[in-house]
Design a protein around this motif. Structure first.
Motif, PDB file in Angstrom:
ATOM      1  N   SER A 157      -8.805   9.250  -4.014  1.00 51.99           N
ATOM      2  CA  SER A 157      -7.777   9.638  -3.052  1.00 51.99           C
ATOM      3  C   SER A 157      -8.339  10.192  -1.751  1.00 51.99           C
ATOM      4  CB  SER A 157      -6.829  10.653  -3.700  1.00 51.99           C
ATOM      5  OG  SER A 157      -6.081  10.015  -4.713  1.00 51.99           O
ATOM      6  N   ASN A 187       0.832   5.542  -0.166  1.00 56.28           N
ATOM      7  CA  ASN A 187       0.137   6.817  -0.114  1.00 56.28           C
ATOM      8  C   ASN A 187       1.133   7.921  -0.450  1.00 56.28           C
ATOM      9  OD1 ASN A 187      -1.948   8.679   0.303  1.00 56.28           O
ATOM     10  ND2 ASN A 187      -1.369   8.973   2.449  1.00 56.28           N
ATOM     11  N   ARG A 188       0.751   8.833  -1.380  1.00 58.43           N
ATOM     12  CA  ARG A 188       1.624   9.904  -1.856  1.00 58.43           C
ATOM     13  C   ARG A 188       2.904   9.358  -2.480  1.00 58.43           C
ATOM     14  NH1 ARG A 188       0.288  15.090  -0.297  1.00 58.43           N
ATOM     15  NH2 ARG A 188      -1.380  15.271   1.235  1.00 58.43           N
ATOM     16  N   ARG A 217      -2.863   5.506  -3.421  1.00 60.49           N
ATOM     17  CA  ARG A 217      -3.685   6.706  -3.274  1.00 60.49           C
ATOM     18  C   ARG A 217      -2.793   7.938  -3.395  1.00 60.49           C
ATOM     19  NH1 ARG A 217      -6.106   3.203   0.507  1.00 60.49           N
ATOM     20  NH2 ARG A 217      -8.376   2.983   0.267  1.00 60.49           N
ATOM     21  N   ASN A 218      -3.387   9.021  -3.862  1.00 57.37           N
ATOM     22  CA  ASN A 218      -2.661  10.294  -3.968  1.00 57.37           C
ATOM     23  C   ASN A 218      -1.358  10.120  -4.744  1.00 57.37           C
ATOM     24  OD1 ASN A 218      -4.556  11.744  -2.175  1.00 57.37           O
ATOM     25  ND2 ASN A 218      -3.715  10.383  -0.612  1.00 57.37           N
ATOM     26  N   GLN A 278       0.854  -1.186   0.000  1.00 48.24           N
ATOM     27  CA  GLN A 278       0.000   0.000   0.000  1.00 48.24           C
ATOM     28  C   GLN A 278       0.889   1.234   0.000  1.00 48.24           C
ATOM     29  OE1 GLN A 278      -3.621   0.401   2.177  1.00 48.24           O
ATOM     30  NE2 GLN A 278      -3.566  -1.723   2.886  1.00 48.24           N
TER      31      GLN A 278
END
Length: 373
Positions: free
Chosen positions: A94, A18-19, A46-47, A16
């Motif tokens: 997101s 993020n960013r 995400r993002n 996973q």
């Protein structure tokens, strides 16, 4: 990777992020040398958008705090000399990380700088998945179509893209290039009713602009696009009166691409058209078992011709598809061994099968037939 030109047997599994994003690249030379056997499986991102380095642009008076998403920077971007698997990944919406900028400076239609409120740095306004997504051939119908001899890196083999979920607010969900690419069973969702005052981060968007909103873009030969489920929406232009000039479903277009050779579009379901757009020639295409619902134009558009003249369409079979809201177009000359058979219009209003090619017609239900005079 320390050496993108040779690094092989590498991948990312069940991570996973993020960013951040995933990029297995090539050596960034004109030959695009890359290792083999690369994979991205079971990841959640995400993002994943990054900032466009061209924004802010002080030459047009943009402010130091302005930001915009990089238009060609995918969340997952994999290049390899052969054998790529991108499967079972999720790119969900997101969430709350987007931010809004007021007083955003753009170049208006008259070339003068204007300030716009409400411009969003939108983390989902980015390509979702790129796999060997190279530009091959001439731009926009100019010919010089890509071939294995002229662009060998655009016809690499062993590529599979399947069972991914991609959410976008803009740009392209999946784009690939190769020989024999399999793109199967992906689910693609675009947000509706999105206002996009700029597509570049520098110029104001008009109805004639494009944000490249499309579900899947195919480049190369012998691709198989099967079982995909997609919903695509166009974005509102800056004036909020017109939606922009994009919103294709599954598209093989004439821009930096090859002709179509022995390719397959089967069992896909979506709300925007199958667009084989002014391809400069088709030699082998099966369009079968698709369910396509549109609000205007053709649901299935197969056109070998370009604005500069006619091009051949051979061995095209458009069979057993279900459409609503739009008809079927087949255009090309000379045309050989083409079939349009067993298609159904489930909409309440008759739609058209428009033939600008020679084809065997039979058992099509709910269509009017139109041929050029």
């Amino acid at each position: 990777m320390a050496d993108p030109a040779t690094a092989s047997n590498v991948g990312v599994v069940n991570i996973q992020i993020n960013r951040g994003h995933i990029h297995f690249g090539d050596d960034a030379t004109e030959n695009h040398a890359a290792g083999r056997n690369r994979f991205v499986v079971g990841c959640v991102l995400r993002n994943a958008a990054v900032a466009d380095p061209a924004v802010p642009n002080p030459k047009i008076g943009q402010k130091p705090w302005q930001r915009f998403t990089a238009r060609h920077h995918a969340a997952i971007d994999v290049q390899a000399s052969e054998n790529i698997l991108v499967a079972n990944n999720r790119l969900p919406a997101s969430g709350d990380d987007n931010f809004t900028m007021n007083g955003y400076v753009l170049t208006g239609r008259n070339g003068q700088a204007i300030e716009i409120d409400g411009v969003v740095f939108d983390y989902d306004n980015r390509p979702g998945i790129y796999v060997n997504h190279y530009s091959i051939g001439g731009a926009g119908g100019s010919g010089n179509d890509g071939t294995p001899e002229s662009h060998p890196y655009g016809f690499r083999k062993g590529i599979v893209i399947r069972d991914n979920y991609v959410f976008n607010t803009g740009r392209m969900a999946i784009g690939f290039c190769g020989d024999g690419v399999e793109c199967r069973n992906n689910v693609i969702r675009f947000a509706d009713n999105v206002w996009r005052p700029t597509t570049t981060g520098q110029a104001i968007a008009a109805g004639s602009s494009t944000n490249d909103n499309r579900a899947i873009e195919m480049r190369g030969w012998r691709w198989i696009v099967d079982g995909n489920d997609y919903i695509v929406h166009r974005n509102w232009a800056a004036d909020r009166k017109y939606k922009m000039n994009d919103g294709e479903g599954l598209m093989h277009e004439d821009h930096v691409n090859s002709t179509i050779v022995d390719s397959v579009l089967t069992n896909n379901r979506g709300n925007s058209y199958l667009s084989l757009y002014k391809t400069g020639g088709i030699d082998g295409l099966l369009v079968e078992g698709n369910e396509i619902t549109v609000t205007q134009g053709a649901a299935i558009y197969v056109n070998a011709d370009r604005n500069s003249g006619r091009h051949p369409v051979r061995r095209v079979r458009i069979v057993n598809n279900t459409v609503a809201g739009g008809g079927i177009l087949l255009s090309g000359q000379p045309s050989e061994q083409c079939v349009v058979r067993g298609n159904k219009n489930r909409g309440g209003t008759p739609v058209t099968i428009e033939l600008n090619a020679d084809a065997d017609l039979s058992d099509n239900q709910g269509f009017e037939i139109r041929k050029p005079k």
